[in-house]
Motif scaffolding. Structure first.
Motif, PDB file in Angstrom:
ATOM      1  N   TRP A 169       0.213  15.041   5.735  1.00  0.00           N
ATOM      2  CA  TRP A 169      -0.067  13.747   6.970  1.00  0.00           C
ATOM      3  C   TRP A 169      -1.301  13.398   7.064  1.00  0.00           C
ATOM      4  N   GLU A 170      -2.335  14.008   7.215  1.00  0.00           N
ATOM      5  CA  GLU A 170      -3.773  13.523   6.921  1.00  0.00           C
ATOM      6  C   GLU A 170      -4.100  12.489   5.925  1.00  0.00           C
ATOM      7  N   ARG A 171      -3.768  12.900   4.879  1.00  0.00           N
ATOM      8  CA  ARG A 171      -3.889  11.917   3.916  1.00  0.00           C
ATOM      9  C   ARG A 171      -3.084  10.672   4.264  1.00  0.00           C
ATOM     10  N   CYS A 172      -1.846  10.775   4.477  1.00  0.00           N
ATOM     11  CA  CYS A 172      -1.104   9.574   4.878  1.00  0.00           C
ATOM     12  C   CYS A 172      -1.737   8.759   5.871  1.00  0.00           C
ATOM     13  N   ALA A 173      -2.274   9.360   6.914  1.00  0.00           N
ATOM     14  CA  ALA A 173      -3.066   8.754   8.146  1.00  0.00           C
ATOM     15  C   ALA A 173      -4.142   8.075   7.267  1.00  0.00           C
ATOM     16  N   VAL A 227       0.793  -1.052  -0.040  1.00  0.00           N
ATOM     17  CA  VAL A 227       0.064  -0.140   0.030  1.00  0.00           C
ATOM     18  C   VAL A 227       0.823   1.376  -0.204  1.00  0.00           C
ATOM     19  N   VAL A 228       0.797   1.873  -1.198  1.00  0.00           N
ATOM     20  CA  VAL A 228       1.506   3.216  -0.931  1.00  0.00           C
ATOM     21  C   VAL A 228       0.989   4.390  -0.356  1.00  0.00           C
ATOM     22  N   ALA A 229       1.509   4.712   0.713  1.00  0.00           N
ATOM     23  CA  ALA A 229       1.072   5.817   1.627  1.00  0.00           C
ATOM     24  C   ALA A 229       2.046   6.905   1.906  1.00  0.00           C
ATOM     25  N   PRO A 230       1.987   8.098   0.644  1.00  0.00           N
ATOM     26  CA  PRO A 230       2.992   9.111   0.669  1.00  0.00           C
ATOM     27  C   PRO A 230       3.000   9.747   1.860  1.00  0.00           C
ATOM     28  N   LEU A 231       4.331  10.175   2.213  1.00  0.00           N
ATOM     29  CA  LEU A 231       4.389  11.084   3.432  1.00  0.00           C
ATOM     30  C   LEU A 231       3.959  12.604   3.440  1.00  0.00           C
ATOM     31  N   GLY A 232       3.782  13.098   4.566  1.00  0.00           N
ATOM     32  CA  GLY A 232       3.283  14.629   4.425  1.00  0.00           C
ATOM     33  C   GLY A 232       4.188  15.473   4.959  1.00  0.00           C
ATOM     34  N   VAL A 233       3.712  16.784   5.059  1.00  0.00           N
ATOM     35  CA  VAL A 233       4.579  17.767   5.460  1.00  0.00           C
ATOM     36  C   VAL A 233       4.171  18.633   6.726  1.00  0.00           C
ATOM     37  N   ALA A 234       4.799  18.706   7.804  1.00  0.00           N
ATOM     38  CA  ALA A 234       4.521  19.442   8.871  1.00  0.00           C
ATOM     39  C   ALA A 234       4.162  20.894   8.775  1.00  0.00           C
ATOM     40  N   PRO A 277      13.189  15.963   3.075  1.00  0.00           N
ATOM     41  CA  PRO A 277      13.484  17.258   2.939  1.00  0.00           C
ATOM     42  C   PRO A 277      12.979  18.189   1.772  1.00  0.00           C
ATOM     43  N   VAL A 278      13.177  17.192   0.677  1.00  0.00           N
ATOM     44  CA  VAL A 278      12.540  17.883  -0.760  1.00  0.00           C
ATOM     45  C   VAL A 278      11.308  18.358  -0.517  1.00  0.00           C
ATOM     46  N   LEU A 279      10.173  17.708  -0.052  1.00  0.00           N
ATOM     47  CA  LEU A 279       8.953  18.131   0.347  1.00  0.00           C
ATOM     48  C   LEU A 279       9.124  19.304   0.976  1.00  0.00           C
ATOM     49  N   GLU A 280       9.407  19.080   2.298  1.00  0.00           N
ATOM     50  CA  GLU A 280       9.539  20.203   3.173  1.00  0.00           C
ATOM     51  C   GLU A 280      10.198  21.544   2.801  1.00  0.00           C
ATOM     52  N   ALA A 281      11.161  21.623   1.838  1.00  0.00           N
ATOM     53  CA  ALA A 281      11.790  22.691   1.163  1.00  0.00           C
ATOM     54  C   ALA A 281      10.619  23.274   0.359  1.00  0.00           C
ATOM     55  N   MET A 282       9.997  22.475  -0.471  1.00  0.00           N
ATOM     56  CA  MET A 282       8.846  23.123  -1.512  1.00  0.00           C
ATOM     57  C   MET A 282       7.793  23.610  -0.667  1.00  0.00           C
ATOM     58  N   ASP A 285      14.054  21.102  15.300  1.00  0.00           N
ATOM     59  CA  ASP A 285      13.114  21.171  14.149  1.00  0.00           C
ATOM     60  C   ASP A 285      12.899  22.371  13.767  1.00  0.00           C
ATOM     61  N   GLU A 286      12.527  23.394  14.602  1.00  0.00           N
ATOM     62  CA  GLU A 286      11.931  24.818  14.156  1.00  0.00           C
ATOM     63  C   GLU A 286      13.313  25.489  13.580  1.00  0.00           C
ATOM     64  N   HIS A 287      14.209  25.441  13.889  1.00  0.00           N
ATOM     65  CA  HIS A 287      15.541  25.851  13.225  1.00  0.00           C
ATOM     66  C   HIS A 287      15.639  25.369  11.720  1.00  0.00           C
ATOM     67  N   VAL A 288      15.590  23.997  11.670  1.00  0.00           N
ATOM     68  CA  VAL A 288      15.840  23.523  10.228  1.00  0.00           C
ATOM     69  C   VAL A 288      14.707  24.250   9.414  1.00  0.00           C
ATOM     70  N   ALA A 289      13.400  24.102   9.781  1.00  0.00           N
ATOM     71  CA  ALA A 289      12.251  24.693   9.010  1.00  0.00           C
ATOM     72  C   ALA A 289      12.697  26.213   8.805  1.00  0.00           C
TER      73      ALA A 289
END
Length: 376
Positions: free
Chosen positions: A359-363, A167-174, A291-296, A266-270
């Protein structure tokens, strides 16, 4: 559904899988028929730990040197898993590599097959445990969650299993990853000696698979004045066998145009992602590439290799380069500096692409997998 989820990885400083577990648990809490019990390796809880276990980073290298340490820890965890929970469990979800033994239905998450392609990135004792237990865990699992179609296809071929087991469950972005005004991130950026829009960023564990040497070589080929104005910042923990490329890294650090920031909150990375001219992500192999998704999602353009699952994440928004071409990466970096229209187009495309993931979709996909595994 009463779900047991192994959250032991959250004892460690959070990297990719740790963030996956933390975000998935939060999103699953909003699924009305999902009741989670979290196993932390030594006990059970309904709440996520707020931080890594004190001393974890010092303890783990010691365990690698003790013969049989992985097997002994595994035996103790199995005992505590069997006896610790106070209510019956309907299904067990293992989100990281090999599952513990469980009499009922089991779902596992297989993030990638790094141990096959890059066995040198794993300590020898841990690699032996993966090879010994993962195949059995995959065969026992009712369903196997994967982050991308690339991993689904790769795992089907390697394990000889039918497509319906995956089952493909793509990750989300915080939520912390979003565009930010320069003044709102000025404090964090100034702490690292940079200004918004005037540095490149790499995010990832320092290990050969991440191909950070390509970023170092490409950055070193930029003109001196540009390197001085646009330094390269590297965020991430030291990985297994970092010494394989330490000489080149040390030379880059000595130049003063590359900064190794280590593991950051985490907040500093964001905030650093939101302020970067671009994320440089030349990794050779990823099951997703968070990180690719988070940057976008921050509106930051991404430069990445067209390898493994990463095109599924970046789509048309990515600036793709060959993973062995420092001149190509240098040119991509230079264009993102010189061509503001191109930079803006990449930023807009990335924001649009990132909206496809949550993440809602992933869940939701994960909860459906639970129901399917239980025969619903």
């Amino acid at each position: 559904m009463r779900i047991a989820l192994n959250a032991r990885i959250l004892q460690a400083p959070r990297t990719g899988i740790g963030h996956y577990v933390a975000e998935l648990v939060g999103a699953l809490a909003r699924e009305p028929d999902v009741e989670l019990s979290l196993f932390h390796g030594w006990g059970w809880s309904s709440a996520l730990p707020k931080a890594a276990m004190p001393g974890y980073s010092r303890l783990t290298p010691l365990l690698r040197q003790i013969p049989g340490a992985y097997q002994a820890r595994r035996w103790l965890e199995q005992k505590r898993f069997d006896k610790g929970h106070t209510q019956p469990i309907d299904l067990y979800h293992e989100p990281s590599l090999w599952p513990l033994s469980f009499d009922g239905p089991t779902v596992i998450t297989l993030h990638d097959l790094t141990h096959l392609h890059y066995p040198e990135t794993q300590p020898a004792a841990r690699l032996r445990e993966i090879e010994r237990r993962l195949a059995d865990g995959v065969q026992r699992a009712k369903l196997i969650l994967v982050d991308s179609q690339f991993i689904a296809d790769e795992a089907q071929l390697h394990f000889g299993l039918p497509a319906e087991r995956f089952v493909v469950a793509p990750l989300g972005v915080a939520s912390r990853f979003h565009p930010r005004a320069p003044e709102s991130i000025d404090t964090v950026l100034k702490a690292h000696g940079v200004d918004a829009g005037e540095y490149f960023l790499c995010v990832g564990t320092l290990e050969p698979r991440k191909n950070l040497t390509l970023a170092l070589r490409a950055h070193a080929r930029l003109p001196h004045a540009i390197r001085q104005r646009y330094p390269l910042l590297i965020v991430g923990m030291a990985g297994w066998q970092r010494e394989q490329f330490s000489e080149e890294l040390h030379q880059a650090l000595a130049s003063g145009h590359v900064c190794l920031l280590g593991y950051l909150p985490d907040e500093h990375v964001a905030q650093l992602l939101a302020g970067a001219r671009a994320l440089i992500f030349p990794s050779l192999y990823e099951g997703f590439g968070l990180p690719v998704l988070e940057a976008m999602a921050c509106g930051t353009p991404v430069v990445l290799a067209r390898r493994s699952a990463m095109p599924e994440v970046a789509g048309a928004a990515g600036n793709y380069i060959e993973p062995d071409d420092p001149d190509g990466l240098r040119d991509a970096m230079r264009r993102l500096i010189d061509d503001q229209a191109h930079w803006q187009a990449c930023s807009d495309a990335g924001l649009q692409q990132a909206r496809m993931f949550s993440w809602e979709r992933c869940a939701q996909v994960t909860a459906r997998a639970y129901r399917q595994a239980m025969g619903g």
